[in-house]
Every structure is written in structure tokens, then in C-alpha cells.
Design an enzyme around this catalytic site. Sequence first.
Site, PDB file in Angstrom:
ATOM      1  N   TYR A 144      31.088  37.303  46.170  1.00  9.95           N
ATOM      2  CA  TYR A 144      32.052  36.257  45.824  1.00  9.95           C
ATOM      3  C   TYR A 144      31.536  34.861  46.183  1.00  9.95           C
ATOM      4  O   TYR A 144      32.337  33.947  46.428  1.00  9.95           O
ATOM      5  CB  TYR A 144      33.387  36.536  46.503  1.00  9.95           C
ATOM      6  N   ASN A 168      44.644  42.660  43.988  1.00 12.34           N
ATOM      7  CA  ASN A 168      44.994  42.848  42.577  1.00 12.34           C
ATOM      8  C   ASN A 168      44.266  44.014  41.907  1.00 12.34           C
ATOM      9  O   ASN A 168      44.046  44.008  40.697  1.00 12.34           O
ATOM     10  CB  ASN A 168      44.816  41.527  41.810  1.00 12.34           C
ATOM     11  N   LYS A 210      39.355  48.044  43.719  1.00 18.00           N
ATOM     12  CA  LYS A 210      39.458  47.368  45.011  1.00 18.00           C
ATOM     13  C   LYS A 210      40.159  48.253  46.058  1.00 18.00           C
ATOM     14  O   LYS A 210      40.797  49.246  45.715  1.00 18.00           O
ATOM     15  CB  LYS A 210      40.196  46.037  44.818  1.00 18.00           C
ATOM     16  N   HIS A 253      38.432  44.448  39.889  1.00 23.59           N
ATOM     17  CA  HIS A 253      37.590  43.319  39.498  1.00 23.59           C
ATOM     18  C   HIS A 253      36.910  43.665  38.190  1.00 23.59           C
ATOM     19  O   HIS A 253      36.545  44.823  37.967  1.00 23.59           O
ATOM     20  CB  HIS A 253      36.499  43.049  40.552  1.00 23.59           C
ATOM     21  N   GLU A 280      26.108  40.907  38.386  1.00 17.36           N
ATOM     22  CA  GLU A 280      26.917  41.767  39.249  1.00 17.36           C
ATOM     23  C   GLU A 280      26.449  43.227  39.207  1.00 17.36           C
ATOM     24  O   GLU A 280      26.456  43.914  40.226  1.00 17.36           O
ATOM     25  CB  GLU A 280      28.397  41.651  38.849  1.00 17.36           C
TER      26      GLU A 280
HETATM   27  P1  ATP Z   1      37.881  39.175  39.639  1.00 16.36           P
HETATM   28  O1  ATP Z   1      36.723  38.222  39.800  1.00 16.36           O
HETATM   29  O2  ATP Z   1      38.263  39.894  40.914  1.00 16.36           O
HETATM   30  O3  ATP Z   1      37.766  40.085  38.466  1.00 16.36           O
HETATM   31  P2  ATP Z   1      39.261  37.065  38.343  1.00 16.36           P
HETATM   32  O4  ATP Z   1      37.985  36.756  37.672  1.00 16.36           O
HETATM   33  O5  ATP Z   1      40.460  37.330  37.492  1.00 16.36           O
HETATM   34  O6  ATP Z   1      39.161  38.318  39.301  1.00 16.36           O
HETATM   35  P3  ATP Z   1      38.648  34.942  40.193  1.00 16.36           P
HETATM   36  O7  ATP Z   1      39.127  33.576  39.933  1.00 16.36           O
HETATM   37  O8  ATP Z   1      37.207  35.279  39.942  1.00 16.36           O
HETATM   38  O9  ATP Z   1      39.618  35.949  39.392  1.00 16.36           O
HETATM   39  O10 ATP Z   1      39.009  35.303  41.699  1.00 16.36           O
HETATM   40  C1  ATP Z   1      38.413  36.412  42.326  1.00 16.36           C
HETATM   41  C2  ATP Z   1      39.454  37.140  43.135  1.00 16.36           C
HETATM   42  O11 ATP Z   1      39.895  36.310  44.190  1.00 16.36           O
HETATM   43  C3  ATP Z   1      40.727  37.503  42.363  1.00 16.36           C
HETATM   44  O12 ATP Z   1      40.641  38.715  41.667  1.00 16.36           O
HETATM   45  C4  ATP Z   1      41.739  37.600  43.481  1.00 16.36           C
HETATM   46  O13 ATP Z   1      41.603  38.863  44.151  1.00 16.36           O
HETATM   47  C5  ATP Z   1      41.279  36.515  44.435  1.00 16.36           C
HETATM   48  N1  ATP Z   1      41.958  35.234  44.187  1.00 16.36           N
HETATM   49  C6  ATP Z   1      41.720  34.367  43.193  1.00 16.36           C
HETATM   50  N2  ATP Z   1      42.489  33.279  43.251  1.00 16.36           N
HETATM   51  C7  ATP Z   1      43.269  33.449  44.347  1.00 16.36           C
HETATM   52  C8  ATP Z   1      44.285  32.685  44.992  1.00 16.36           C
HETATM   53  N3  ATP Z   1      44.664  31.496  44.507  1.00 16.36           N
HETATM   54  N4  ATP Z   1      44.849  33.196  46.104  1.00 16.36           N
HETATM   55  C9  ATP Z   1      44.474  34.381  46.614  1.00 16.36           C
HETATM   56  N5  ATP Z   1      43.507  35.169  46.055  1.00 16.36           N
HETATM   57  C10 ATP Z   1      42.909  34.705  44.953  1.00 16.36           C
HETATM   58 MG    MG Z   2      36.155  36.486  38.672  1.00 17.55          MG
END
Ligand code: ATP
Ligand code: MG
Length: 137
Positions: A49, A112, A9, A115, A126
Site C-alpha cells: 500500500y 471492505n 482481506k 482488494h 501487484e
Molecule cells: P483496494 O485497493 O483495496 O482494491 P480501492 O482501490 O477501491 O481498494 P483505495 O483508494 O486503493 O481503494 O484504498 C485502498 C484501501 O484502503 C481500501 O480498499 C480501503 O480498505 C482503505 N481505505 C481507502 N480509503 C479509506 C478511508 N478514507 N478510510 C479508511 N480506509 C480507507
Molecule cells: Mg486501490
Amino acid sequence: IERTFSIVKPNAVAKNVIGAIYARFESAGLKIVAAKMLQLTRAQAEGFYAEHQGKPFFDGLVGFMISGPVVVQVLEGEDAVRRNREIMGATNPANALAGTLRSDYADSLTENAVHGSDAVESAAREIAYFFSEDEIC
Ligand code: ATP
Ligand code: MG
């Protein structure tokens, strides 16, 4: 053999840890079989997303994902989806185990660092969103 999709990211690209993250993939037995750097458009980020559309963090997430270049890659290896999720650590870096990518490189829950696909089915979708089959070695 399984494939997963991964993104370095914008915050991780900005702090110059692309190589460090790639070394973690390789140490974990994940082979990089496709890779490219790109600046996502808003439409590309929103499409990627789409499952999160309408959630309170959606606009902030999209804004972050287009704030600078990302590196997208396909990782291949035994149990690649689960193995990648394991080395990434928890979504919220506050909960990520020591030594995981998010523990080491995340700046916040949104920023974070990486991804990784959460299932074999989402991985296929994806991968196809960013790569054609002839770009995967
Ligand atoms: P990713 O899909 O990025 O690998 P993930 O599967 O662990 O991460 P998801 O629930 O799919 O998490 O959320 C996608 C992304 O959205 C997260 O990686 C984070 O960057 C962001 N995100 C998720 N939840 C929150 C939240 N409550 N507040 C802010 N950002 C969030
Ligand atoms: Mg995810």
C-alpha cells in the site's frame, strides 16, 4: 486475455467466506490461475500500500491487513481488471451496489472484504509482488 490481482482481506477470511468469494469470481468468468493463503508482515503490507503512505487511514489499513491471514490470487479472463472491480463494488460499502462483494461482505470502509487491482499496470506490479511467474498456471 487479461490478468488482475485480488486479495480476500482478513475480515472476509475470518467470516468464512473465501469459498463464496471464489464462487463469485468463477461465476463472473474469472479463472483463478494462482492462489495462496498467508499472514502478511507489516513490511509487506506497507510495501503493498505504498501509494497510500502518509494518508490518514494508512496505519489503520496496514494494522487491519496484518490482523489475520489473507488469501491472494491471480484472476484471468477477458477484461479481468474491470470485471473484478465491478463484482467487488465501491470501495466504501455504503456506496456498493447490492449483490457486489463489498455490499455483501464488507464490515466498514477499511474492512471492505476484498482488494482488486485498479488498472492493468498496477495488476502486473501487484501480481509480481506476491507471485513468481512459475506459480501462475
Ligand atoms: P483496494 O485497493 O483495496 O482494491 P480501492 O482501490 O477501491 O481498494 P483505495 O483508494 O486503493 O481503494 O484504498 C485502498 C484501501 O484502503 C481500501 O480498499 C480501503 O480498505 C482503505 N481505505 C481507502 N480509503 C479509506 C478511508 N478514507 N478510510 C479508511 N480506509 C480507507
Ligand atoms: Mg486501490
